[in-house]
Design a protein around this motif. Structure first.
Motif, PDB file in Angstrom:
ATOM      1  N   VAL A  89       5.532 -16.577  78.892  1.00 24.42           N
ATOM      2  CA  VAL A  89       4.225 -17.230  78.771  1.00 24.42           C
ATOM      3  C   VAL A  89       3.252 -16.314  78.031  1.00 24.42           C
ATOM      4  CG1 VAL A  89       2.232 -18.075  80.082  1.00 24.42           C
ATOM      5  CG2 VAL A  89       4.545 -18.743  80.761  1.00 24.42           C
ATOM      6  N   GLY A  90       3.243 -15.035  78.367  1.00 27.27           N
ATOM      7  CA  GLY A  90       2.359 -14.090  77.687  1.00 27.27           C
ATOM      8  C   GLY A  90       2.637 -14.017  76.196  1.00 27.27           C
ATOM      9  N   HIS A  91       3.889 -14.023  75.833  1.00 29.22           N
ATOM     10  CA  HIS A  91       4.252 -13.992  74.410  1.00 29.22           C
ATOM     11  C   HIS A  91       3.768 -15.259  73.710  1.00 29.22           C
ATOM     12  CE1 HIS A  91       6.529 -12.695  70.921  1.00 29.22           C
ATOM     13  NE2 HIS A  91       6.957 -13.926  70.816  1.00 29.22           N
ATOM     14  N   ALA A  92       3.961 -16.405  74.348  1.00 30.38           N
ATOM     15  CA  ALA A  92       3.516 -17.679  73.764  1.00 30.38           C
ATOM     16  C   ALA A  92       1.993 -17.687  73.573  1.00 30.38           C
ATOM     17  CB  ALA A  92       3.954 -18.843  74.638  1.00 30.38           C
ATOM     18  N   VAL A  93       1.275 -17.173  74.543  1.00 30.35           N
ATOM     19  CA  VAL A  93      -0.186 -17.123  74.436  1.00 30.35           C
ATOM     20  C   VAL A  93      -0.600 -16.224  73.280  1.00 30.35           C
ATOM     21  CG1 VAL A  93      -2.278 -16.286  75.597  1.00 30.35           C
ATOM     22  CG2 VAL A  93      -0.633 -17.706  76.845  1.00 30.35           C
ATOM     23  N   MET A  94       0.036 -15.063  73.145  1.00 29.00           N
ATOM     24  CA  MET A  94      -0.299 -14.156  72.042  1.00 29.00           C
ATOM     25  C   MET A  94      -0.038 -14.803  70.686  1.00 29.00           C
ATOM     26  SD  MET A  94       0.780 -10.336  73.395  1.00 29.00           S
ATOM     27  CE  MET A  94       1.583 -10.034  71.873  1.00 29.00           C
ATOM     28  N   LEU A  95       1.001 -15.615  70.589  1.00 30.69           N
ATOM     29  CA  LEU A  95       1.323 -16.242  69.309  1.00 30.69           C
ATOM     30  C   LEU A  95       0.336 -17.348  68.936  1.00 30.69           C
ATOM     31  CD1 LEU A  95       5.210 -16.554  69.484  1.00 30.69           C
ATOM     32  CD2 LEU A  95       3.869 -15.028  68.034  1.00 30.69           C
ATOM     33  N   ASP A  98      -8.556 -18.004  67.070  1.00 36.06           N
ATOM     34  CA  ASP A  98      -8.953 -17.308  65.844  1.00 36.06           C
ATOM     35  C   ASP A  98      -9.039 -15.794  66.011  1.00 36.06           C
ATOM     36  OD1 ASP A  98     -12.564 -17.867  66.027  1.00 36.06           O
ATOM     37  OD2 ASP A  98     -11.124 -17.213  67.524  1.00 36.06           O
ATOM     38  N   ARG A  99      -8.730 -15.271  67.183  1.00 43.42           N
ATOM     39  CA  ARG A  99      -8.758 -13.818  67.353  1.00 43.42           C
ATOM     40  C   ARG A  99      -7.586 -13.185  66.608  1.00 43.42           C
ATOM     41  NH1 ARG A  99      -8.836 -13.236  73.533  1.00 43.42           N
ATOM     42  NH2 ARG A  99      -8.055 -15.342  73.457  1.00 43.42           N
ATOM     43  N   PRO A 100      -7.681 -11.907  66.254  1.00 44.91           N
ATOM     44  CA  PRO A 100      -6.545 -11.247  65.582  1.00 44.91           C
ATOM     45  C   PRO A 100      -5.291 -11.377  66.425  1.00 44.91           C
ATOM     46  CG  PRO A 100      -8.470  -9.813  65.602  1.00 44.91           C
ATOM     47  CD  PRO A 100      -8.805 -11.018  66.456  1.00 44.91           C
ATOM     48  N   ASN A 101      -4.200 -11.698  65.787  1.00 43.77           N
ATOM     49  CA  ASN A 101      -2.960 -11.963  66.510  1.00 43.77           C
ATOM     50  C   ASN A 101      -2.058 -10.745  66.466  1.00 43.77           C
ATOM     51  OD1 ASN A 101      -0.605 -12.947  67.599  1.00 43.77           O
ATOM     52  ND2 ASN A 101      -0.888 -14.951  66.703  1.00 43.77           N
ATOM     53  N   MET A 102      -2.115  -9.934  67.515  1.00 43.59           N
ATOM     54  CA  MET A 102      -1.327  -8.710  67.553  1.00 43.59           C
ATOM     55  C   MET A 102       0.158  -8.999  67.706  1.00 43.59           C
ATOM     56  SD  MET A 102      -3.786  -6.146  69.627  1.00 43.59           S
ATOM     57  CE  MET A 102      -2.746  -4.739  69.302  1.00 43.59           C
ATOM     58  N   ALA A 103       0.520 -10.211  68.090  1.00 41.04           N
ATOM     59  CA  ALA A 103       1.940 -10.540  68.205  1.00 41.04           C
ATOM     60  C   ALA A 103       2.568 -10.736  66.836  1.00 41.04           C
ATOM     61  CB  ALA A 103       2.122 -11.800  69.045  1.00 41.04           C
TER      62      ALA A 103
END
Length: 85
Positions: A23-29, A33-38
């Motif tokens: 779930v955390g990975h999906a949220v990061m992806l 509009d925030r910078p996407n560190m994933a």
């Protein structure tokens, strides 16, 4: 999980860990509009390169893996760790 000999509480904690990771990975992806560190490495402006030279260097280099390979690597490492219990 019962056939692996793991106690049910341990199996449940493993399920929570994997679910939280996915779930955390999906949220990061997909987080707006925030910078996407994933999706890419980004420089860390407040990072002192003298104190953390390797971290400063790696955040300035292109990411050869991308988010999908990074996810697969981390999930596999997590599952291997679980099997070592």
């Amino acid at each position: 999980m019962q056939t692996t000999g793991l106690p049910l509480p341990t199996a449940l904690e493993m399920l929570y860990a994997v679910t939280g990771f996915v779930v955390g990975h999906a949220v990061m992806l997909h987080r707006g509009d925030r910078p996407n560190m994933a999706n890419s490495r980004q420089e860390m402006p407040g990072l002192d390169p003298l104190e953390y030279p390797l971290l400063a260097e790696v955040t300035r280099t292109p990411d050869p893996t991308g988010p999908n390979l990074r996810f697969e690597f981390a999930l596999e490492a997590m599952l291997r760790g679980f099997s070592a219990e």
